[in-house]
Design a protein around this motif. Structure first.
Motif, mmCIF file in Angstrom:
data_model
loop_
_atom_site.group_PDB
_atom_site.id
_atom_site.type_symbol
_atom_site.label_atom_id
_atom_site.label_comp_id
_atom_site.label_asym_id
_atom_site.label_seq_id
_atom_site.Cartn_x
_atom_site.Cartn_y
_atom_site.Cartn_z
ATOM 1 N N ARG A 50 35.630 39.191 39.929
ATOM 2 C CA ARG A 50 36.780 39.948 39.968
ATOM 3 C C ARG A 50 36.159 41.777 40.141
ATOM 4 N NH1 ARG A 50 42.046 39.437 36.020
ATOM 5 N NH2 ARG A 50 42.638 37.661 36.533
ATOM 6 N N GLU A 51 36.689 42.607 40.810
ATOM 7 C CA GLU A 51 35.991 44.262 40.520
ATOM 8 C C GLU A 51 36.551 44.422 39.075
ATOM 9 O OE1 GLU A 51 33.567 47.050 41.691
ATOM 10 O OE2 GLU A 51 34.596 44.870 43.229
ATOM 11 N N LEU A 52 35.279 44.502 38.674
ATOM 12 C CA LEU A 52 35.592 44.898 37.111
ATOM 13 C C LEU A 52 34.619 46.247 36.173
ATOM 14 C CD1 LEU A 52 35.653 41.920 35.884
ATOM 15 C CD2 LEU A 52 37.204 43.370 35.609
ATOM 16 N N PRO A 53 34.710 47.420 35.232
ATOM 17 C CA PRO A 53 34.143 48.277 35.017
ATOM 18 C C PRO A 53 32.653 47.730 34.976
ATOM 19 C CG PRO A 53 36.169 48.422 34.122
ATOM 20 C CD PRO A 53 36.138 47.099 35.351
ATOM 21 N N GLN A 54 31.544 48.282 34.701
ATOM 22 C CA GLN A 54 30.324 47.246 35.013
ATOM 23 C C GLN A 54 29.578 47.404 33.470
ATOM 24 O OE1 GLN A 54 28.432 46.988 36.800
ATOM 25 N NE2 GLN A 54 26.753 45.513 36.196
ATOM 26 N N PHE A 55 30.824 47.623 32.147
ATOM 27 C CA PHE A 55 30.068 47.231 31.240
ATOM 28 C C PHE A 55 31.422 46.459 30.933
ATOM 29 C CE2 PHE A 55 32.193 47.235 26.545
ATOM 30 C CZ PHE A 55 31.687 47.333 26.316
ATOM 31 N N VAL A 56 32.385 46.126 31.045
ATOM 32 C CA VAL A 56 32.385 44.549 30.976
ATOM 33 C C VAL A 56 32.513 43.308 31.894
ATOM 34 C CG1 VAL A 56 34.674 42.915 31.881
ATOM 35 C CG2 VAL A 56 34.917 45.810 30.497
ATOM 36 N N LYS A 57 31.389 43.507 32.698
ATOM 37 C CA LYS A 57 31.004 43.019 33.502
ATOM 38 C C LYS A 57 29.709 42.316 32.532
ATOM 39 C CE LYS A 57 30.761 41.825 38.860
ATOM 40 N NZ LYS A 57 32.226 40.788 38.337
ATOM 41 N N GLU A 58 28.936 43.245 32.882
ATOM 42 C CA GLU A 58 27.568 42.966 31.967
ATOM 43 C C GLU A 58 27.673 41.574 30.875
ATOM 44 O OE1 GLU A 58 25.580 47.300 30.919
ATOM 45 O OE2 GLU A 58 25.087 46.573 33.251
ATOM 46 N N ARG A 59 28.320 42.527 29.951
ATOM 47 C CA ARG A 59 28.886 41.745 28.496
ATOM 48 C C ARG A 59 29.509 40.012 28.792
ATOM 49 N NH1 ARG A 59 27.940 45.954 28.009
ATOM 50 N NH2 ARG A 59 27.011 47.297 26.909
ATOM 51 N N LEU A 60 30.378 40.412 29.981
ATOM 52 C CA LEU A 60 31.346 38.888 29.648
ATOM 53 C C LEU A 60 30.007 37.418 31.052
ATOM 54 C CD1 LEU A 60 34.481 39.454 30.704
ATOM 55 C CD2 LEU A 60 33.958 39.080 28.535
ATOM 56 N N GLU A 61 28.916 38.114 31.595
ATOM 57 C CA GLU A 61 27.598 37.504 31.837
ATOM 58 C C GLU A 61 27.414 36.638 31.084
ATOM 59 O OE1 GLU A 61 25.462 39.881 34.687
ATOM 60 O OE2 GLU A 61 27.573 40.092 36.378
ATOM 61 N N LYS A 62 27.499 37.312 30.253
ATOM 62 C CA LYS A 62 26.588 36.682 29.235
ATOM 63 C C LYS A 62 27.406 35.447 28.289
ATOM 64 C CE LYS A 62 23.841 41.095 27.273
ATOM 65 N NZ LYS A 62 24.634 42.005 26.420
ATOM 66 N N LEU A 63 28.173 34.945 28.703
ATOM 67 C CA LEU A 63 29.330 33.461 28.120
ATOM 68 C C LEU A 63 27.792 32.800 28.957
ATOM 69 C CD1 LEU A 63 33.019 34.511 28.749
ATOM 70 C CD2 LEU A 63 31.764 34.124 26.369
ATOM 71 N N GLU A 64 27.940 32.965 30.405
ATOM 72 C CA GLU A 64 27.077 31.558 30.669
ATOM 73 C C GLU A 64 25.603 31.303 30.178
ATOM 74 O OE1 GLU A 64 26.804 33.690 34.267
ATOM 75 O OE2 GLU A 64 29.057 33.438 35.098
ATOM 76 N N GLY A 65 25.335 32.741 29.197
ATOM 77 C CA GLY A 65 23.925 32.375 28.728
ATOM 78 C C GLY A 65 24.662 31.396 27.677
ATOM 79 N N LEU A 66 25.650 31.445 26.765
ATOM 80 C CA LEU A 66 26.079 30.765 25.269
ATOM 81 C C LEU A 66 26.437 29.347 26.129
ATOM 82 C CD1 LEU A 66 28.196 33.422 23.515
ATOM 83 C CD2 LEU A 66 25.079 32.764 23.221
#
Length: 183
Positions: A50-66
């Motif tokens: 999705r097209e999301l605000p950068q703040f949101v996108k950066e944080r949600l990408e961290k889910l993949e690391g977990l």
């Protein structure tokens, strides 16, 4: 033209997220590990497309690391460390949200805030896993390394990283703990 907005979470705001996490953890035992991981992976995939605000996108990408931390067979996250990461991911397996995900620009903001809080609380686990992955990659480049010796070295490094996680968590607890506690 983009607009930048900064905000600070008050103690009351943090308590809302603590309560939400406690509520999820109270019911998480009824969910199996795979369904929690799958739900978090779906959220990460959905938000990645999705097209999301950068703040949101950066944080949600961290889910993949977990998720990688839980699924890595050489890291073998176990015990209280595994429970802490699974407990954190359980929040993202819940369909109820403070802000419905369908609201453009804001829908995943509550999820992003929760990821930020979770990542801060799991800092020791995340750093130890990153160090383990770097070490494993260094070992991979040693062409003449016997596979059994590589396995032994990785196991030794894993144990050292676990000990480091526990020591750092104990130090943090003696200093008053974190602002957002998962355990």
């Amino acid at each position: 033209m983009p607009v930048s907005i900064a905000f600070e979470l008050s103690d009351t705001d943090l308590e809302y997220f603590r309560t939400a996490m406690r509520d999820v953890k109270a019911t998480a035992h009824s969910r199996d590990e795979k369904s929690i991981i799958n739900a978090a992976a779906r959220l990460a995939a959905e938000t990645g497309a999705r097209e999301l605000p950068q703040f949101v996108k950066e944080r949600l990408e961290k889910l993949e690391g977990l998720i990688r931390m839980l699924e890595d067979t050489e890291w073998r996250l176990e015990g209280q460390h595994r429970e802490r990461v699974l407990g954190a991911l359980a929040y993202f397996a819940e369909p109820a949200d403070l802000i419905p995900d369908q609201i453009p620009g804001l829908g995943f903001l509550d999820d992003a805030i929760m990821v930020e809080l979770v990542v801060r609380d799991l800092q020791h686990e995340i750093e130890s896993y990153a160090d383990f992955c770097r070490y494993r990659e260094e070992q991979r480049h040693l062409e003449d390394l016997d596979p059994e010796l590589r396995r032994v070295r990785l196991e030794k490094r894993r144990r050292a990283m676990y000990a480091r996680m526990e020591a750092r968590r104990e130090r943090r607890a003696r200093r008053g703990g974190s602002l957002f506690v998962l355990s």
